[in-house]
Design a protein around this motif. Structure first.
Motif, PDB file in Angstrom:
ATOM      1  N   ASP A   1       0.863  -1.188   0.000  1.00 30.24           N
ATOM      2  CA  ASP A   1       0.000   0.000   0.000  1.00 30.24           C
ATOM      3  C   ASP A   1       0.893   1.229   0.000  1.00 30.24           C
ATOM      4  O   ASP A   1       1.375   1.670   1.052  1.00 30.24           O
ATOM      5  CB  ASP A   1      -0.911   0.007   1.229  1.00 30.24           C
ATOM      6  N   PRO A   2       1.139   1.809  -1.184  1.00 30.21           N
ATOM      7  CA  PRO A   2       2.068   2.939  -1.280  1.00 30.21           C
ATOM      8  C   PRO A   2       1.642   4.151  -0.465  1.00 30.21           C
ATOM      9  O   PRO A   2       2.481   4.991  -0.126  1.00 30.21           O
ATOM     10  CB  PRO A   2       2.083   3.256  -2.782  1.00 30.21           C
ATOM     11  N   ASN A   3       0.350   4.255  -0.137  1.00 27.97           N
ATOM     12  CA  ASN A   3      -0.084   5.384   0.680  1.00 27.97           C
ATOM     13  C   ASN A   3       0.572   5.383   2.056  1.00 27.97           C
ATOM     14  O   ASN A   3       0.701   6.433   2.694  1.00 27.97           O
ATOM     15  CB  ASN A   3      -1.605   5.355   0.852  1.00 27.97           C
ATOM     16  N   THR A   4       0.989   4.203   2.529  1.00 27.42           N
ATOM     17  CA  THR A   4       1.566   4.123   3.873  1.00 27.42           C
ATOM     18  C   THR A   4       3.001   4.637   3.933  1.00 27.42           C
ATOM     19  O   THR A   4       3.626   4.588   5.005  1.00 27.42           O
ATOM     20  CB  THR A   4       1.510   2.680   4.410  1.00 27.42           C
ATOM     21  N   GLU A   5       3.532   5.150   2.840  1.00 31.48           N
ATOM     22  CA  GLU A   5       4.821   5.866   2.899  1.00 31.48           C
ATOM     23  C   GLU A   5       4.755   6.982   3.936  1.00 31.48           C
ATOM     24  O   GLU A   5       5.765   7.355   4.534  1.00 31.48           O
ATOM     25  CB  GLU A   5       5.173   6.450   1.528  1.00 31.48           C
ATOM     26  N   LYS A   6       3.544   7.523   4.168  1.00 31.14           N
ATOM     27  CA  LYS A   6       3.389   8.620   5.126  1.00 31.14           C
ATOM     28  C   LYS A   6       3.746   8.199   6.543  1.00 31.14           C
ATOM     29  O   LYS A   6       4.023   9.059   7.390  1.00 31.14           O
ATOM     30  CB  LYS A   6       1.955   9.149   5.089  1.00 31.14           C
ATOM     31  N   VAL A   7       3.721   6.893   6.810  1.00 34.69           N
ATOM     32  CA  VAL A   7       4.066   6.418   8.152  1.00 34.69           C
ATOM     33  C   VAL A   7       5.476   6.873   8.535  1.00 34.69           C
ATOM     34  O   VAL A   7       5.762   7.137   9.709  1.00 34.69           O
ATOM     35  CB  VAL A   7       3.938   4.880   8.221  1.00 34.69           C
ATOM     36  N   HIS A   8       6.358   7.001   7.547  1.00 30.24           N
ATOM     37  CA  HIS A   8       7.730   7.393   7.827  1.00 30.24           C
ATOM     38  C   HIS A   8       7.820   8.827   8.352  1.00 30.24           C
ATOM     39  O   HIS A   8       8.831   9.202   8.959  1.00 30.24           O
ATOM     40  CB  HIS A   8       8.583   7.248   6.565  1.00 30.24           C
ATOM     41  N   ASP A   9       6.780   9.629   8.105  1.00 26.45           N
ATOM     42  CA  ASP A   9       6.778  11.021   8.561  1.00 26.45           C
ATOM     43  C   ASP A   9       5.987  11.211   9.846  1.00 26.45           C
ATOM     44  O   ASP A   9       5.813  12.339  10.328  1.00 26.45           O
ATOM     45  CB  ASP A   9       6.171  11.928   7.480  1.00 26.45           C
ATOM     46  N   TYR A  10       5.527  10.118  10.416  1.00 24.93           N
ATOM     47  CA  TYR A  10       4.664  10.180  11.588  1.00 24.93           C
ATOM     48  C   TYR A  10       5.394   9.603  12.791  1.00 24.93           C
ATOM     49  O   TYR A  10       6.021   8.558  12.706  1.00 24.93           O
ATOM     50  CB  TYR A  10       3.378   9.384  11.328  1.00 24.93           C
ATOM     51  N   VAL A  11       5.336  10.310  13.899  1.00 28.88           N
ATOM     52  CA  VAL A  11       5.967   9.851  15.127  1.00 28.88           C
ATOM     53  C   VAL A  11       4.904   9.212  16.009  1.00 28.88           C
ATOM     54  O   VAL A  11       3.944   9.868  16.424  1.00 28.88           O
ATOM     55  CB  VAL A  11       6.647  11.007  15.885  1.00 28.88           C
TER      56      VAL A  11
END
Length: 488
Positions: free
Chosen positions: A243-253
């Protein structure tokens, strides 16, 4: 299990303390929940919240008891019963999306998020009822029928994740999963006196969810307390290569816990979105509840700021939402990939066979007539969503506010047979920003609703700032303690 251990209103912490003290086992806990479902869900009043109980639940519980005896807790959700909306893949049970067309669809594997939960020790206890194909807000369908609100048996629970909300409100489990394309986690959380989170878009994988919209579908959590909600949310927040949308997890603490002693409401600046309040007689009961919430916040040290920018939820749904434009392609893609063994191959086939729940037929017919590849309105909506994200971010920065607040619904959840109306959840869905509903109180009691009808207050934060919204929700919850179990 000792006689003094009651499953009503218990939390994850309660369960783990009881296990550690030898007062209960996972097997005893799961049996207690299954017995409760058998006793209450299908008898009068028929809440109709559960579609399928996991036939392997007791075996999973016994395995966790053996694990605990040797190694201790498997993870932060050890032994915790999870109730899953029936459009999320479970390889042990059918995943029906509340439709007769999918009653025999058993996925080859679990959804990514289900695997994350099980790795943390959770037990998938049951699949919950929903509005058919997640395209509506009353929780009714061709497979199981209408789910009933436990606080007022004449009303719907909201939807489309209404089965999950009713089951959590009725204490059939501890954590509930839903999906939210427009309002669908927060609407039933509001209508059933629960907390419900639609997180920032991309933090939870959609890999293994029957889709409704490519760009607005999201997975959320429903629970009785913010603390429990947060524990499950942190477990599910993970990068998924599929799920490419979960790339955002890398910007979330991540925050591993929410400690109210570290974060109170005092000193916050909360913006009240005035245009999201109704002005008709039917809206007054909700406005009274919201006025009380705002007064509580003011008295606790919040600077409440009126925001008069004129946003209209109904208009946003009509002019900006892409859900109906994407529904046909999303569903058809599923029917020809993971659902390839189904006899039905397209939305058009479903419409022609005339077995869909009649309440979703108008939306399905409209969706089937739309072609997002050849429609300027679709491109306009895509671009308008981007503009709206900038507008709301700029608005929050200009007012220097920590969150926007408004009633999730301008009026209470509707009576059975009516269509849900005047919901405000579209804003968070279009933005992809975190939005959390927390119990805000009840309307005045009536014969049909002895406690009153639950009303949810919604907090909207900045993109990827889920931490702040969860902490605000936790502080408000601890200050007000509006959560009250239904009178059965």
């Amino acid at each position: 299990m000792t006689n003094n251990f009651c499953v009503e209103e218990i939390t994850i912490s309660d369960v783990h303390n009881a296990i550690a003290e030898g007062r209960i086992t996972c097997r005893e806990l799961i049996k207690a929940y299954i017995d409760r479902i058998d006793k209450l869900d299908s008898n009068f009043p028929k809440y109709n919240s559960i579609i399928t109980i996991n036939p392997n639940a007791m075996k999973l519980a016994e395995d966790l008891d053996a694990y605990y005896a040797e190694s201790g807790f498997k993870g932060p959700l050890h032994g915790i019963p999870i109730l899953v909306k029936d459009n999320i893949y479970t390889k042990e049970m059918p995943t029906t999306a509340g439709s007769v067309y999918l009653k025999d669809f058993i996925p080859e594997k679990n959804a990514f998020l289900i695997e994350k939960l099980m790795d943390a020790g959770a037990i998938i206890l049951a699949k919950t009822n929903m509005h058919e194909l997640a395209i509506g807000g009353e929780t009714n369908n061709s497979l199981k029928g209408q789910t009933i609100n436990p606080y007022d048996h004449t009303r719907t629970p909201g939807g489309s994740s209404g089965g999950t909300a009713v089951a959590i409100a009725m204490n059939f489990g501890i954590i509930g999963l839903g999906t939210d394309t427009v309002n669908s986690v927060r609407s039933p959380a509001s209508g059933c006196n629960l907390v419900g989170l639609r997180p920032s878009y991309g933090l939870i994988s959609k890999n293994g969810v029957i889709p409704s919209s490519f760009n607005q579908d999201n997975v959320g959590v429903i629970a009785r307390t913010v603390e429990d909600l947060n524990i499950a949310f942190q477990v599910m927040t993970a990068y998924d290569e599929h799920d490419p949308n979960t790339e955002k997890v890398h910007d979330y603490v991540k925050i591993d816990e929410v400690d109210n002693s570290e974060f109170t409401l005092q000193g916050l600046r909360i913006g009240v979105l005035k245009s999201f309040f109704g002005q008709s007689d039917i809206n007054m009961s909700v406005n009274e509840v919201m006025h009380n919430c705002l007064e509580i916040m003011k008295n606790s040290g919040v600077e409440v700021i009126e925001v008069h920018e004129d946003y209209d939820a109904v208009e946003l749904q009509k002019t900006t939402s892409v859900d109906l434009y994407e529904f046909k392609d999303a569903l058809n893609k599923f029917l020809n990939t993971d659902g390839k063994d189904m006899k039905i191959k397209t939305l058009a086939d479903m419409i022609d066979s005339n077995l869909l729940y009649e309440g979703i037929m108008p939306s399905c017919i409209q969706a089937n007539s739309l072609d997002r590849n050849n429609d300027e309105n679709y491109l306009y909506r895509v671009n308008r969503r981007l503009e709206l994200k900038k507008e709301i971010t700029d608005l929050m920065n200009r007012y220097e506010i920590d969150a926007l607040v408004y009633p999730h619904q301008k009026r209470p959840v509707v009576k059975v047979g009516e269509s849900q109306a005047e919901r405000n959840g579209i804003l968070g869905s279009l933005l992809g920003f975190p939005a959390m509903v927390v119990p805000g109180g009840f309307t005045n009691p009536t014969a049909e609703a002895p406690l009153g009808v639950p009303i949810g207050i919604e907090f909207l934060g900045r993109e990827l700032d889920d931490k702040s919204i969860i902490r605000i929700g936790k502080a408000f919850e601890q200050l007000t303690r509006f959560r009250t179990k239904p009178q059965q």
